[in-house]
Design an enzyme around this catalytic site. Structure first.
Site, short mmCIF file in Angstrom:
data_model
loop_
_atom_site.label_atom_id
_atom_site.label_comp_id
_atom_site.label_asym_id
_atom_site.label_seq_id
_atom_site.Cartn_x
_atom_site.Cartn_y
_atom_site.Cartn_z
N SER A 1 21.44 37.50 48.28
CA SER A 1 22.40 36.49 48.72
C SER A 1 21.63 35.45 49.51
O SER A 1 20.53 35.72 50.01
CB SER A 1 23.46 37.15 49.61
N TYR B 1 26.29 41.93 57.32
CA TYR B 1 25.98 41.62 55.92
C TYR B 1 24.61 40.95 55.81
O TYR B 1 23.81 41.27 54.92
CB TYR B 1 27.07 40.70 55.37
#
Length: 258
Positions: free
Chosen positions: A143, A156
């Site tokens: 990501s 995250y």
């Protein structure tokens, strides 16, 4: 460009997290590109339906329900599929958007176990088969959170930084062996489940993530990127490919038309 024909082994691709979103889209596109796809995810009904869909389109697909955080199950999977050419480590996800001061350690643990240890489990278990194929590829779907931070995203971000470092280190450690290591780092992607899962099913909070953004990335956009990287000639390694929608300049700067 290499003219050598790919081995049968190198044309088999395992996709984790294939029950929805990026994983399902990647499975469809790799199948269309001529790979026999092995679909893994915890939701048995979803991967079985997707395998049937891909087969109905005239392509080869096998469904295998699997929890990537269960090492014993992963090792059993590896014994069932000893001939593998591509591994797409896509299983992952985010939970919560709390600051560090109040974040739930259980959420942090779950994110680490799925995004990092899940990737580690599959990569360790399948690396011998990938190398034996003579032309293996490991893809880590990380990501933009793997490369920069943002408020409310520490759990995250930490997990995706771990996935990024895993890929980067593996590439160093196996250089000279016939396995490529590719990292694809998507930015804002609108899928049916990612934001909804992150916010515990709160549809209003999930919708606000994309509010005013005319065209976030789609799962197909990311799948197209993954498929392009996998289908490069064997001597070409796409170390890192960051892909964002045009409206997103960084994790914290997004153009919104409100």
């Amino acid at each position: 460009m290499s003219t050598a024909a790919p081995s049968a082994a190198s044309r088999i691709a395992v996709v984790t997290g294939a029950s929805s979103g990026i994983g399902a889209a990647t499975a469809r596109q790799l199948a269309a590109a001529g790979y026999r796809v092995v679909l893994t995810a915890r939701r048995k009904d979803r991967v079985e339906r997707l395998a049937e869909e891909i087969q109905a389109a005239g392509h080869a697909a096998t469904a295998y329900p699997l929890d990537v955080t269960d090492r014993a199950a992963v090792d059993e999977f590896a014994t069932a599929f000893r001939t593998i050419g591509v591994l797409v480590n896509n299983a992952g996800g985010a939970l919560g958007a709390d600051p560090v001061a109040t974040g739930d350690p259980a959420d942090w643990r779950t994110m680490y176990e799925t995004n990092v240890l899940g990737t580690l489990n599959l990569t360790q278990a399948l690396l011998p088969a990938l190398e034996a194929s003579g032309d293996g590829t490991v893809v880590v779907v990380s990501s933009t959170a793997a490369h920069s931070t943002y408020e409310g995203g520490a759990g995250y971000v930490a997990a995706k930084h771990g996935a990024h470092v895993l890929a980067e280190t593996l590439r160093l450690e196996i250089v000279g062996r016939p396995v490529r290591v590719v990292e694809v780092a998507p930015g804002m992607v609108r899928t049916e489940e990612f934001a909804l899962t992150r916010f515990g099913g709160d549809a209003d909070k999930a919708a606000k993530v994309y509010a005013g953004v005319a065209e976030p990335l789609t799962a197909d956009d990311v799948a197209d990127t993954i498929t392009w990287a996998v289908t490069r000639p064997s001597h070409v390694n796409i170390d890192l490919l960051v892909v964002r929608p045009r409206a997103q300049a960084s994790n914290t700067k997004v153009h919104r038309e409100l």
